[in-house]
Scaffold this motif. Structure first.
Motif, mmCIF file in Angstrom:
data_model
loop_
_atom_site.group_PDB
_atom_site.id
_atom_site.type_symbol
_atom_site.label_atom_id
_atom_site.label_comp_id
_atom_site.label_asym_id
_atom_site.label_seq_id
_atom_site.Cartn_x
_atom_site.Cartn_y
_atom_site.Cartn_z
ATOM 1 N N PRO A 1 6.327 51.199 -13.396
ATOM 2 C CA PRO A 1 5.110 51.585 -14.122
ATOM 3 C C PRO A 1 5.246 51.315 -15.611
ATOM 4 C CG PRO A 1 6.397 53.526 -13.588
ATOM 5 C CD PRO A 1 7.092 52.359 -12.932
ATOM 6 N N LEU A 2 4.129 51.072 -16.263
ATOM 7 C CA LEU A 2 4.122 50.892 -17.714
ATOM 8 C C LEU A 2 4.699 52.134 -18.381
ATOM 9 C CD1 LEU A 2 3.062 49.034 -20.053
ATOM 10 C CD2 LEU A 2 1.026 50.495 -20.062
ATOM 11 N N GLY A 3 5.623 51.939 -19.325
ATOM 12 C CA GLY A 3 6.211 53.072 -20.042
ATOM 13 C C GLY A 3 7.623 53.404 -19.620
ATOM 14 N N TYR A 4 8.080 52.803 -18.507
ATOM 15 C CA TYR A 4 9.418 53.117 -18.002
ATOM 16 C C TYR A 4 10.192 51.844 -17.669
ATOM 17 C CZ TYR A 4 8.036 58.023 -17.386
ATOM 18 O OH TYR A 4 7.606 59.306 -17.593
ATOM 19 N N ASP A 5 11.536 51.941 -17.785
ATOM 20 C CA ASP A 5 12.462 50.940 -17.280
ATOM 21 C C ASP A 5 13.353 51.626 -16.255
ATOM 22 O OD1 ASP A 5 11.509 48.879 -18.892
ATOM 23 O OD2 ASP A 5 12.814 49.457 -20.563
ATOM 24 N N ILE A 6 14.133 50.860 -15.535
ATOM 25 C CA ILE A 6 15.033 51.436 -14.529
ATOM 26 C C ILE A 6 16.473 51.289 -14.999
ATOM 27 C CG2 ILE A 6 15.250 49.294 -13.205
ATOM 28 C CD1 ILE A 6 14.815 52.717 -11.586
ATOM 29 N N ARG B 1 0.616 56.687 -24.220
ATOM 30 C CA ARG B 1 0.052 57.844 -24.934
ATOM 31 C C ARG B 1 -1.262 57.467 -25.604
ATOM 32 N NH1 ARG B 1 5.611 58.011 -26.889
ATOM 33 N NH2 ARG B 1 6.819 59.428 -25.545
ATOM 34 N N LEU B 2 -1.342 56.245 -26.101
ATOM 35 C CA LEU B 2 -2.568 55.780 -26.757
ATOM 36 C C LEU B 2 -3.725 55.733 -25.753
ATOM 37 C CD1 LEU B 2 -3.705 54.757 -29.434
ATOM 38 C CD2 LEU B 2 -3.031 52.439 -28.759
ATOM 39 N N ILE B 3 -3.439 55.307 -24.518
ATOM 40 C CA ILE B 3 -4.476 55.252 -23.478
ATOM 41 C C ILE B 3 -5.014 56.648 -23.190
ATOM 42 C CG2 ILE B 3 -4.855 54.797 -21.011
ATOM 43 C CD1 ILE B 3 -2.915 52.425 -21.298
ATOM 44 N N PHE B 4 -4.118 57.629 -23.035
ATOM 45 C CA PHE B 4 -4.545 59.004 -22.773
ATOM 46 C C PHE B 4 -5.378 59.553 -23.933
ATOM 47 C CE2 PHE B 4 -1.470 58.850 -19.400
ATOM 48 C CZ PHE B 4 -1.875 59.816 -18.491
ATOM 49 N N GLN B 5 -4.903 59.345 -25.153
ATOM 50 C CA GLN B 5 -5.615 59.871 -26.323
ATOM 51 C C GLN B 5 -6.976 59.207 -26.499
ATOM 52 O OE1 GLN B 5 -2.671 59.078 -29.311
ATOM 53 N NE2 GLN B 5 -1.315 60.744 -28.637
ATOM 54 N N LYS B 6 -7.035 57.893 -26.306
ATOM 55 C CA LYS B 6 -8.298 57.168 -26.475
ATOM 56 C C LYS B 6 -9.322 57.574 -25.430
ATOM 57 C CE LYS B 6 -8.274 54.936 -30.173
ATOM 58 N NZ LYS B 6 -9.302 55.244 -31.197
ATOM 59 N N TYR B 7 -8.853 57.870 -24.215
ATOM 60 C CA TYR B 7 -9.814 58.275 -23.188
ATOM 61 C C TYR B 7 -10.425 59.629 -23.537
ATOM 62 C CZ TYR B 7 -11.986 59.673 -18.880
ATOM 63 O OH TYR B 7 -12.906 60.121 -17.957
ATOM 64 N N LEU B 8 -9.599 60.546 -24.023
ATOM 65 C CA LEU B 8 -10.145 61.855 -24.434
ATOM 66 C C LEU B 8 -11.127 61.684 -25.592
ATOM 67 C CD1 LEU B 8 -7.312 64.542 -24.342
ATOM 68 C CD2 LEU B 8 -9.284 64.281 -22.831
ATOM 69 N N GLU B 9 -10.836 60.728 -26.461
ATOM 70 C CA GLU B 9 -11.688 60.499 -27.630
ATOM 71 C C GLU B 9 -12.980 59.778 -27.264
ATOM 72 O OE1 GLU B 9 -11.500 57.534 -31.475
ATOM 73 O OE2 GLU B 9 -9.640 58.490 -30.820
ATOM 74 N N GLN C 1 1.863 68.206 -20.513
ATOM 75 C CA GLN C 1 1.104 68.707 -19.380
ATOM 76 C C GLN C 1 -0.321 69.046 -19.791
ATOM 77 O OE1 GLN C 1 2.328 68.767 -16.281
ATOM 78 N NE2 GLN C 1 0.391 69.518 -15.436
ATOM 79 N N GLU C 2 -0.476 69.566 -21.007
ATOM 80 C CA GLU C 2 -1.818 69.933 -21.496
ATOM 81 C C GLU C 2 -2.707 68.698 -21.635
ATOM 82 O OE1 GLU C 2 1.042 70.814 -22.876
ATOM 83 O OE2 GLU C 2 1.098 72.958 -22.324
ATOM 84 N N LEU C 3 -2.139 67.610 -22.205
ATOM 85 C CA LEU C 3 -2.912 66.382 -22.374
ATOM 86 C C LEU C 3 -3.289 65.799 -21.009
ATOM 87 C CD1 LEU C 3 -4.092 64.100 -24.073
ATOM 88 C CD2 LEU C 3 -1.813 63.068 -24.180
ATOM 89 N N PHE C 4 -2.331 65.805 -20.080
ATOM 90 C CA PHE C 4 -2.593 65.258 -18.752
ATOM 91 C C PHE C 4 -3.701 66.035 -18.045
ATOM 92 C CE2 PHE C 4 -1.763 64.868 -14.174
ATOM 93 C CZ PHE C 4 -1.738 63.486 -14.042
#
Length: 537
Positions: A164-169, A185-193, A264-267
């Motif tokens: 997934p985007l945001g992680y490596d193994i 994080r930008l995707i989550f924040q922009k959607y709320l905005e 958790q709050e943002l999610f």
């Protein structure tokens, strides 16, 4: 002594070891060649080897297998030799289909490590029993893999698949990729905005952000494409980013071992917002209406509104304006047609300084008040009503063109409105259609005649297949048509020369569809009768 061409088929389910000096495929081939040599006294001779590396035996979609079947159908192969039965197939249903195909073309089948004779009932029973065990083994393996994935997820560990985007193994565990984590994080924040997934998609792509870019074990780069709706929706609704480990197949969520990228709050705030829009579907429909030209302004002559619908083929989505018991009109094509009509408006009688030839999509949308679409047969009439003041203001902003307007549309001017009328035709027969199935194409008069020209050209091309002396099945395969459609096209080669000349010179007395032209050619062989029907239409 009769000679029998023997083809060898080899297969390996995964790609592991295929690039080694002596692979499993080579081992199977050598064993089969040795067996063929031992049967030389029966007239057996080696013909060719067909192989599929890294492809499961549970599917028929294998290049090597399909080539083998084509050779059998051409009667070039009399015996197929494999190392074991499950190399050919692990599916009883698929295997039965292949055995029927073999029998049809007098081709025998031999497994060198499992001796049986397919020419008698006992051999067939033995073969089916062996194949049943092969399919059982395949299903047990699949169950074992599913159980392993479920156990891995329950422990909060990442199993396998595209990261997934945001992680490596690292050491079989997900670790944050700081650069990609910023994007998440930008995707989550922009959607709320912003509150709209499609606008988030546009915002991210305009600034050069993209999906995860990763490399395969062979060093090939994958991913890195611009975001689309489903990418963003999956990220926003994935508990993985809140420190959980989802098991989507079982519809369960476990506590994950990986660090969370968002709080958790943002999610939860994002999930609440998504829930208001039924997982984004409502806002997606609103976005689609927003990017169409006519939105909720398209009606039939009885005042019934046109709605939006869509279909998907080969990953491509097609959208239509539709009305119950009416016609489905492709959105992109109708929008372009209406915009072109507005740009061809002759405003010399209204305002000498006004010029609509350069009006933009967004400007035209602001001017539109209502559009009425009246369909009669293949003929569709449009009545486009514009807000006079807004329309003329936008026309003054356009740079006036020195050239004359081609095919101008004369407006009907009212106190507050300007009305334009235009006509188009719908064709669902010719090869000019861009969609599939029963979808329709918008065609102007000239375009409709061009579709007839293409129909004539295709007819002469198909006639050449007949002249080659091919059998029915051969030209059906070569043309991709059934016998009925093929015949209707070929009939066009026997049209009156006068009708053909009229079509080529755009002197069609009426805007006939290709289907109607086929009807004229099919029902009459006399040129005079054809011309009478041509003129009466």
């Amino acid at each position: 002594m009769a000679k029998f061409n023997c083809a060898i088929y080899t297969r390996k389910s995964n790609e592991r070891g295929l690039d080694s000096q002596f692979s499993s495929l080579q081992s199977q081939e050598e064993a089969c060649k040795a067996y063929i040599q031992s049967q030389a006294f029966n007239g057996w001779q080696y013909y060719k080897t067909f192989e599929d590396g890294g492809i499961s035996g549970g599917t028929m979609d294998r290049p090597g297998l399909q080539t083998l079947l084509e050779e059998i159908r051409s009667h070039r192969i009399q015996v197929v030799v494999v190392y074991k039965v499950d190399r050919l197939s692990r599916s009883i249903f698929d295997f039965h289909k292949m055995m029927q195909e073999f029998a049809k073309y007098d081709c025998n089948f031999v497994s060198i490590t499992q001796s049986f004779d397919t020419t008698n009932s006992m051999g067939k029973l033995t073969l089916n029993m062996l194949l049943s065990f092969a399919q059982f083994e395949r299903e047990v393996s699949a169950e074992r893999i599913r159980d392993k994935v479920a156990a891995t997820k329950a422990k909060g560990l990442w199993g396998s698949g595209v990261l997934p985007l945001g992680y490596d193994i690292k050491d079989r565990q997900l670790v944050p990729n700081e650069q990609e984590a910023i994007v998440v994080r930008l995707i989550f924040q922009k959607y709320l905005e912003i509150g709209n997934i499609m606008e988030v998609v546009t915002w991210m792509n305009e600034r050069g952000y993209h999906c995860k870019l990763w490399k395969t074990k062979k060093g090939e780069e994958k991913g890195g494409k611009p975001f689309v709706y489903n990418n963003i929706l999956h990220i926003l609704s994935n508990p993985l980013y809140a420190g959980k480990m989802p098991h989507f197949a079982a519809n369960k969520v476990y506590l994950g071992k990986q660090p969370a990228l968002v709080s958790q709050e943002l999610f939860e705030a994002v999930q609440d917002k998504l829930g208001h829009f039924k997982n984004g579907l409502k806002e997606y429909r609103a976005y689609i209406w927003k990017i169409t030209l006519m939105a909720d302004k398209l009606f039939d002559d009885k005042g019934n509104p046109y709605n939006l619908t869509s279909t998907r083929k080969q990953g491509q989505k097609y959208q239509y304006y539709f009305i119950r018991k009416g016609v489905h009109i492709p959105v992109i094509q109708l929008d372009e047609f209406v915009l072109n009509t507005i740009r061809r408006a002759d405003l010399s009688s209204v305002d000498l300084q006004a010029d609509s030839s350069q009006i933009t999509f967004d400007e035209a949308k602001k001017c539109l008040k209502q559009i009425i679409c009246v369909k009669k047969g293949t003929n569709c009439r449009l009545q486009i009503t514009l807000d006079r003041m807004v329309f003329l203001d936008n026309c003054h902003n356009c740079q006036k063109q020195a050239e004359k307007i081609k095919n101008p549309v004369l407006p009907e001017v009212g106190a507050e409105t300007i009305t334009l009328r235009d006509t188009f035709y719908i064709d669902n027969v010719t090869s000019t259609r861009l969609q599939h199935g029963t979808s329709q194409n918008i065609l102007t008069v000239r375009q409709l005649n061009e579709s007839l020209v293409r129909g004539l050209a295709r007819a002469w091309k198909l006639k050449k297949l007949l002249e080659k002396g091919l059998k029915t099945r051969e030209w059906e395969k070569a043309s991709g048509m059934n016998k009925r459609t093929f015949a209707r096209y070929v009939n066009l080669c026997y049209l009156s020369p006068r009708i053909v000349a009229d079509i080529l010179e755009y002197k069609n007395p009426k805007n006939l569809t290709l289907r109607e032209l086929m009807n004229i050619a099919e029902g009459n062989v006399d040129f005079e009768i054809q011309e009478q029907h041509w003129q009466s239409n």
